[in-house]
Design an enzyme around this catalytic site. Structure first.
Site, PDB file in Angstrom:
ATOM      1  N   GLU A 443       0.796  -0.974   0.157  1.00 23.02           N
ATOM      2  CA  GLU A 443      -0.126   0.322   0.192  1.00 23.02           C
ATOM      3  C   GLU A 443       0.949   1.376  -0.004  1.00 23.02           C
ATOM      4  OE1 GLU A 443      -2.292   0.785   3.380  1.00 23.02           O
ATOM      5  OE2 GLU A 443      -2.535   2.414   3.588  1.00 23.02           O
ATOM      6  N   ASP A 516      -0.424  -1.095   5.919  1.00 27.69           N
ATOM      7  CA  ASP A 516      -0.003  -0.506   7.609  1.00 27.69           C
ATOM      8  C   ASP A 516      -1.168  -1.047   8.108  1.00 27.69           C
ATOM      9  OD1 ASP A 516       0.983   2.608   6.045  1.00 27.69           O
ATOM     10  OD2 ASP A 516       1.672   1.203   6.162  1.00 27.69           O
ATOM     11  N   ASP A 518      -3.373  -0.093  10.087  1.00 27.93           N
ATOM     12  CA  ASP A 518      -3.753   0.798  10.844  1.00 27.93           C
ATOM     13  C   ASP A 518      -5.466   0.134  10.230  1.00 27.93           C
ATOM     14  OD1 ASP A 518      -2.448   3.833   8.805  1.00 27.93           O
ATOM     15  OD2 ASP A 518      -3.828   1.519   8.159  1.00 27.93           O
ATOM     16  N   ASP A 520      -7.367   2.174   7.642  1.00 29.18           N
ATOM     17  CA  ASP A 520      -7.077   2.511   6.220  1.00 29.18           C
ATOM     18  C   ASP A 520      -6.520   1.011   5.630  1.00 29.18           C
ATOM     19  OD1 ASP A 520      -6.512   5.082   4.670  1.00 29.18           O
ATOM     20  OD2 ASP A 520      -8.043   4.604   5.162  1.00 29.18           O
TER      21      ASP A 520
END
Ligand code: 28F
Length: 655
Positions: A443, A516, A518, A520
């Site tokens: 990403e 990541d 997180d 997202d």
């Protein structure tokens, strides 16, 4: 389970009566002094680098293990000092003899520690050695240590003697009365030989763990005073526990639901545990007298012969008709096997300088005969396991035939036009071998940049995603292919999509989503998994799709550092630190923040990364269909219901 016999003697001490078979000083064959050892250490410990330094530990530990596997010791402790330069090994065995050696007039302990090849072990007595250096004895360690202190507890008295570079610095001295028996050796390798190298706690721990796997019930207490780590290592399941570990490390799923095991305690001791998995390769780990034989040898060959014959025999005697045109090769039968083979023999012959291969010819037929008969009866007694195994062999045969056919077609397709089809932003790997190649879908550009720098260019390709990934659940094939991100993935994989999908053209054996840690990142991973689930399902079914697990935290304490993938693991590591440590905890906000080397070591390197294989468990296909439809579909109501249900479950886990 076949030929399950009582476990070896590591769990209970032999009675005093048994000790009557003791050796005394008289049985020590004195051969020569220690000068040659300091002149050419490489001849005795293989080298003076990290492996040579740690051979010193293996030699002392293996002498303690010998006491245990011969039934005289039940507990061993190994401690690395706070400066990681000194190791102390202790056992509760009989204690090295101290009676006076008739020829030299010196105590047996001194003779054993100051002359080469001293010790009854060498004359092939009934005493089995698990010598890391094939039992050349602790005198080699003494010669290469700037200081060594030996303590012996026997007959209610504790004795001590210290040495410097193999020469006695004191006489054998009485320390005082003591309870119990045993031996303690504390040594500091000589910087004149090893420079300022220090011991690697992880390497020592790994070696100790192998000893406990190969000697079920043996308890070893390991302490690393530099990190404050203290751990009791014991594996009651022996080689079966070892096999579990190997299967987990391979990220593989079991085919039969329980392993085939042979545990023979009479001479020669043979421990075998094996199973089949969905992994597209075979994993054999073998040992002789507790020494790893990475290049295999006659024991491993005998095991492979036995497996091959037992499966073929089983097919014939049950006149199973294989699918049309399918012929099982030895490789097909062995594909997916994870096998462990440990034998203890009196006179092991190792091949060549590296001594990584067993040569004894008689062992091959011995193992073949024993295992073939045991495996045939196991297959007979476990029909459903046998069916699953045979299906696995047939699958390998099909895959081999398909990939042979595919390589034929791919050979015809020129490399050029394949290259032309590849997306511009793909940083491809140089290897053309799909089995060894991995594609990381990353990403964002900054993470993509770190991954490109940190990766192993030979086998690891990087495809950075820039834009938003389309939700494939709510899109037609036409829409999917119009989405740059998804169509780039299809081009990079090389195996087409939907009706012209052909898995034999897949260019990578592992497709690893690297996002990541997180919300997202999780969202993008979910969108990609939906795409794979809807349009490239065989890649999931055949175990090619993985989620990388980059660390979220780094913990620094003194000279040591750890990585944690989430809060739970961070707290587990913090709990194991010594009380007064003031650790430094840093949190990674994103992959792009990580140095390429760190990203490689923690997340890309096959030797140390942790991957989650994306699989649909047997019998969960319907439920998966439901969940994907609800979560990713147009209608928000089922999505909301699904998320709240899963949230409740996650909250329970946290409790
Ligand atoms: C910390 C490392 O080295 N433990 C050992 C023994 C016990 C005997 C032994 C060792 C005697 C003559 C070879 C005791 N009583 N731990 C260790 N424990 N070596 S090393 O004997 C050596 C033989 O030649 C032992 C009776 N027989 C043997």
């Amino acid at each position: 389970m076949a030929t399950q016999l009582p476990p070896s003697g590591a769990t209970g001490k032999k009675s005093a009566a048994d000790a009557s078979k003791d050796y005394g000083a008289a049985s020590i064959s004195v051969l020569e002094g220690l000068e040659p050892v300091r002149k050419r250490p490489g001849m005795y410990i293989g080298g003076t680098g990290k492996d040579g330094l740690h051979h010193l530990v293996w030699e002392i530990v293996d002498n303690a293990v010998d006491e245990a596997i011969n039934g005289y010791a039940t507990k061993i402790s190994v401690t690395i000092s706070a400066d990681s330069r000194t190791v102390t090994v202790d056992d509760n065995g009989r204690g090295i003899p101290i009676d006076i050696h008739p020829k030299t007039g010196r105590p047996a302990l001194e003779v054993i520690l100051t002359t080469l090849h001293a010790g009854a072990k060498f004359d092939g007595g009934s005493y089995i050695t698990s010598g890391g250096l094939h039992g050349v004895g602790s005198s080699v360690v003494n010669a290469l240590s700037e200081r060594l202190e030996a303590r012996v507890r026997r007959d209610g008295v504790e004795w001590q003697q210290t040495y410097r570079r193999g020469k006695p610095k004191t006489d054998l001295e009485k320390v005082g009365p003591t309870r119990g028996t045993g031996t303690t050796i504390r040594f500091t390798p000589d910087p004149e030989i090893f420079g300022d190298q220090v011991f690697d706690a992880d390497a020592v721990r790994a070696h100790l763990e192998v000893s406990t796997f190969l000697n079920k019930g043996l308890r070893i207490v390991f302490r690393d005073q530099a990190s404050g780590l203290r751990e009791e290592i014991v594996h009651e399941g022996g080689v079966v526990d070892f096999l579990d570990k190997l299967v987990k490390e391979a990220g593989a799923q079991l085919v039969p639901d329980r392993p085939f095991v042979v545990e023979r305690t009479e001479d020669p001791r043979i421990d075998i545990a094996l199973t089949w998995t969905d992994a597209p390769r075979e994993i054999f780990r073998s040992f002789v007298n507790g020494i790893a034989t990475p290049d295999g040898g006659t024991h491993e060959q005998g095991l492979k012969d036995a497996i091959n014959k037992a499966i073929r025999n089983w097919v014939e005697t049950h006149d199973i008709t294989l699918p049309r045109g399918i012929k099982l090769s030895a490789e097909d039968i062995r594909e997916g096997i994870v096998a462990l083979c440990s034998i203890f023999i009196h006179e092991p012959q190792f091949q060549g300088q590296t001594k990584d291969k067993l040569n004894n010819p008689e062992v091959r037929a011995q193992i073949d005969g024993l295992v073939r008969q045991a495996l045939e009866s196991w297959l007979h007694e476990n029909k459903s396991q046998a069916d699953a195994i045979l299906a696995r062999c047939v699958l390998s045969a099909r895959a081999r035939q398909a990939s042979r056919a595919a390589t034929d077609t791919v050979r015809r397709k020129s490399a050029v036009n394949r290259r032309l089809n590849l997306p511009g932003k793909l940083a491809d790997c140089s290897s053309g071998d799909a089995d060894r190649s991995e594609l990381f879908i990353v990403e964002g550009d900054s993470a993509g940049g770190s991954a490109k720098q940190g990766r192993d260019r030979n086998t690891q390709a990087i495809l950075p995603l820039r834009g938003k990934v389309l939700n494939a659940e709510q899109a037609t094939l036409k829409k999917v292919l119009e989405n740059n991100e998804l169509s780039d993935i299809v081009k990079a994989l090389g195996c087409g999509i939907q009706k012209d999908f052909d898995i034999s053209r897949l260019r990578y054996s592992k497709i690893i989503l690297l996002m990541d840690a997180d919300s997202d990142g999780h969202h993008i991973a979910t969108l990609l998994l939906t795409f794979f689930y809807r349009y490239l399902r065989p890649l999931i079914d055949q175990g090619h799709v993985f989620l990388a697990q980059p660390p979220l935290f780094r913990i620094d304490a003194g000279k040591k550092s750890w990585w944690a993938k989430d809060e739970k693991e961070r707290d587990r590591i913090l709990a194991r630190l010594p009380p007064r440590t003031r650790p430094e905890i840093s949190r990674f906000k994103g992959l792009g923040e990580m140095m390429p080397k760190t990203l490689y070591e923690t997340t890309l390197d096959p030797r140390s990364r942790r991957l989650l294989r994306v699989t649909i468990p047997d019998g969960a296909h319907l439920e998966t269909e439901q969940v994907v439809g609800d979560l990713m579909g147009k209608d928000p109501a089922p999505r909301f219901r699904e998320i709240t249900e899963w949230m409740a479950l996650v909250e329970d886990l946290d409790v």
